[in-house]
Design a protein around this motif. Structure first.
Motif, PDB file in Angstrom:
ATOM      1  N   ALA A 257       0.822  -1.219   0.000  1.00 25.36           N
ATOM      2  CA  ALA A 257       0.000   0.000   0.000  1.00 25.36           C
ATOM      3  C   ALA A 257       0.854   1.267   0.000  1.00 25.36           C
ATOM      4  CB  ALA A 257      -0.944   0.002   1.191  1.00 25.36           C
ATOM      5  N   ASP A 258       1.833   1.344   0.903  1.00 21.65           N
ATOM      6  CA  ASP A 258       2.666   2.553   1.003  1.00 21.65           C
ATOM      7  C   ASP A 258       3.514   2.750  -0.252  1.00 21.65           C
ATOM      8  OD1 ASP A 258       1.690   3.302   3.468  1.00 21.65           O
ATOM      9  OD2 ASP A 258       3.248   2.248   4.592  1.00 21.65           O
TER      10      ASP A 258
ATOM     11  N   LYS B  77      -5.724   6.280   6.166  1.00 19.43           N
ATOM     12  CA  LYS B  77      -5.507   4.830   6.157  1.00 19.43           C
ATOM     13  C   LYS B  77      -6.295   4.183   7.284  1.00 19.43           C
ATOM     14  CE  LYS B  77      -0.724   5.391   4.571  1.00 19.43           C
ATOM     15  NZ  LYS B  77       0.695   5.136   4.898  1.00 19.43           N
ATOM     16  N   PHE B  78      -6.902   3.051   6.962  1.00 17.96           N
ATOM     17  CA  PHE B  78      -7.671   2.297   7.951  1.00 17.96           C
ATOM     18  C   PHE B  78      -7.182   0.845   7.958  1.00 17.96           C
ATOM     19  CE2 PHE B  78     -10.226   5.761   6.364  1.00 17.96           C
ATOM     20  CZ  PHE B  78     -10.789   6.313   7.504  1.00 17.96           C
ATOM     21  N   GLN B  79      -6.977   0.325   9.143  1.00 19.71           N
ATOM     22  CA  GLN B  79      -6.534  -1.066   9.264  1.00 19.71           C
ATOM     23  C   GLN B  79      -7.614  -2.015   8.745  1.00 19.71           C
ATOM     24  OE1 GLN B  79      -3.667  -2.742  10.420  1.00 19.71           O
ATOM     25  NE2 GLN B  79      -4.819  -4.499   9.667  1.00 19.71           N
ATOM     26  N   SER B  80      -7.226  -2.937   7.889  1.00 24.09           N
ATOM     27  CA  SER B  80      -8.169  -3.938   7.396  1.00 24.09           C
ATOM     28  C   SER B  80      -8.643  -4.837   8.532  1.00 24.09           C
ATOM     29  CB  SER B  80      -7.512  -4.797   6.312  1.00 24.09           C
ATOM     30  OG  SER B  80      -8.323  -5.911   5.990  1.00 24.09           O
TER      31      SER B  80
ATOM     32  N   SER C 149      -1.994  -7.440   7.546  1.00 25.07           N
ATOM     33  CA  SER C 149      -1.071  -6.625   6.749  1.00 25.07           C
ATOM     34  C   SER C 149      -1.803  -5.752   5.734  1.00 25.07           C
ATOM     35  CB  SER C 149      -0.068  -7.526   6.014  1.00 25.07           C
ATOM     36  OG  SER C 149      -0.737  -8.368   5.094  1.00 25.07           O
ATOM     37  N   GLY C 150      -3.134  -5.732   5.815  1.00 23.36           N
ATOM     38  CA  GLY C 150      -3.943  -4.988   4.853  1.00 23.36           C
ATOM     39  C   GLY C 150      -4.320  -3.598   5.338  1.00 23.36           C
ATOM     40  N   THR C 151      -4.543  -2.716   4.387  1.00 27.94           N
ATOM     41  CA  THR C 151      -4.916  -1.330   4.658  1.00 27.94           C
ATOM     42  C   THR C 151      -6.011  -0.906   3.691  1.00 27.94           C
ATOM     43  OG1 THR C 151      -2.623  -0.816   5.253  1.00 27.94           O
ATOM     44  CG2 THR C 151      -4.048   1.049   4.771  1.00 27.94           C
TER      45      THR C 151
END
Length: 205
Positions: free
Chosen positions: A167-168, A184-187, A192-194
């Protein structure tokens, strides 16, 4: 393993919405035996890997009656899930005819014909129209998605892109060509997802 009731607890959907999502899930499992809609190894964890992964975008929508365009809908994720949950104007773009046949049948059995529209075409071939939200899941990099989305994006449009470990890296690459505000929001489904929320998007000339 993540089950239906856990999905309902995580999302707060009504029994009616849950029942319609169950019809969708059952149909997907049946069709998966004939055509490859999603990865076979994800079927046992369907409610987490696909249903919740899509549904977690719903609270991030800017308003109840927003218009959504979903690029590369595949088996209908996240577009059809958002339509069933209450997104009233979802346009799903998918170039694969067999996947479109599945989505059309899923729209029929879940009664989402009025809330959702399906385009069996390439994104490049769609006439531009303004939307409130652009979504896409596992289709392309952020930069490529913004290129696809440029003709649909207005000043108030937001993009919601679930992303993995890169993502970054994708964001950094896209910022060579685009100005935007990023949240950004934590999946909820992948440590490890965003989920990237992009706003005030404009191309750097």
């Amino acid at each position: 393993m993540f089950h239906v009731k856990q999905f309902q607890e995580a999302t707060g959907v009504t029994d009616d919405v849950l029942q319609r999502l169950q019809l969708y899930a059952d149909l997907l499992v049946r069709w998966q035996k004939k055509i490859n809609l999603v990865g076979n190894n994800t079927i046992p964890d369907l409610w987490n890997r696909h249903m919740l992964d899509s549904a977690q975008l719903y609270p991030l929508l800017p308003k109840p009656d927003c218009t959504i365009i979903d690029f590369g809908s595949g088996a209908g994720f996240p577009g059809l899930v958002l339509a069933i949950m209450g997104g009233p104007k979802v346009t799903m773009i998918e170039s694969d005819g067999r996947k479109c046949a599945f989505i059309a049948e899923a729209m029929r059995v879940t009664g989402t014909g009025e809330a959702a529209r399906l385009e069996n075409r390439r994104i490049e071939d769609i006439e531009p129209f303004p939307v409130d939200v652009v979504t896409s899941r596992a289709l392309a990099s952020v930069d490529k998605l913004l290129i696809f989305g440029e003709k649909f994006i207005e000043e108030s449009t937001i993009c919601l892109f679930p992303k993995g470990k890169k993502a970054d890296e994708e964001l950094t690459d896209s910022m060579k060509n685009w100005k935007m505000r990023v949240s950004k929001f934590q999946s909820q489904t992948d440590p490890s997802g965003t989920i990237l929320k992009l706003e005030s998007i404009s191309k750097i000339s």
